[in-house]
Design an enzyme around this catalytic site. Structure first.
Site, short mmCIF file in Angstrom:
data_model
loop_
_atom_site.label_atom_id
_atom_site.label_comp_id
_atom_site.label_asym_id
_atom_site.label_seq_id
_atom_site.Cartn_x
_atom_site.Cartn_y
_atom_site.Cartn_z
CG ASP A 115 42.97 40.35 35.31
OD1 ASP A 115 43.19 41.47 34.80
OD2 ASP A 115 42.62 40.20 36.50
CD GLU A 116 47.07 41.31 37.56
OE1 GLU A 116 47.89 42.15 37.12
OE2 GLU A 116 46.47 41.45 38.63
N GLY A 145 40.25 50.19 38.15
CA GLY A 145 39.01 49.46 37.85
C GLY A 145 39.10 48.54 36.64
CG MET A 176 48.35 48.11 40.12
SD MET A 176 49.44 47.47 41.41
CE MET A 176 48.29 46.65 42.49
#
Ligand code: ZN
Length: 190
Positions: free
Chosen positions: A92-93, A19, A16
């Protein structure tokens, strides 16, 4: 008959605050400038800041579709495929989707998409999140971003959880997690 085209997988991983989402948004925006439409996807479990946008910790945002699991990504892409200009699927994620994501990415690649996958490579115990080993074997281009260790300022590859919790996946932001180097990282036991 149309010659089957093969896609391209780009993996962006890191702790985390390294960027990752900023890098993803940068790639999406430069592809859009060249005329390629992008479907950006995020898991619904992540409702930090905004339900339907990819948002960086510094407030940059881009519109995204939220899905419950990896299989829904294929259903969504299948629905939208009529749009020929859609060439990129950005996820994402990725760590929230688990092992199933690698098979979904393999299918997207066989359909000819450029797939960009972003997520945490390591969990709060320092173990690798499931989709990544399989994603690395499929990847054409892997970018490992590093953060700045919150204790000593060295290169951080781990995410330190600041609040004890038994769950592997806890959504949080500034204050809940800190980037740490290998020396300063203390694996959580949960
Ligand atoms: Zn350190």
């Amino acid at each position: 008959m149309e010659k089957p085209s093969l896609g391209r997988l780009e993996v962006i991983c890191g702790p985390m605050f390294s960027g990752k989402t900023t890098e993803l948004i940068r790639r999406i925006e430069s592809a859009r400038e060249l005329g390629s439409a992008t479907l950006a996807i995020k898991p619904t479990t992540d409702n930090r800041y905004s339900s339907y946008d990819l948002v960086t910790h510094t407030g940059q945002r881009i519109q995204a579709s939220a899905v419950l699991n990896a299989a829904e990504i294929l259903a969504l892409v299948g629905e939208l495929r009529i749009s020929k200009s859609m060439k990129i699927v950005a996820i994402d994620e990725a760590h929230f989707f688990g092992e199933e994501l690698s098979q979904v990415c393999a299918t997207l690649l066989s359909w000819g998409f450029r797939v960009i996958v972003v997520g945490l490579e390591f969990d709060h115990r320092g173990d690798v999140f499931e989709p990544f080993p399989a994603l690395f074997t499929l990847s054409n281009d892997t970018t490992r971003l590093v953060g700045i260790c919150s204790i000593c300022g060295n290169r951080a590859i781990h995410t330190q959880r600041m609040n004890p919790s038994m769950q592997r996946i806890v959504v949080g932001g500034v204050g809940d997690y800190e980037p740490r180097c290998e020396k300063c990282f203390a694996p959580s036991r949960g």
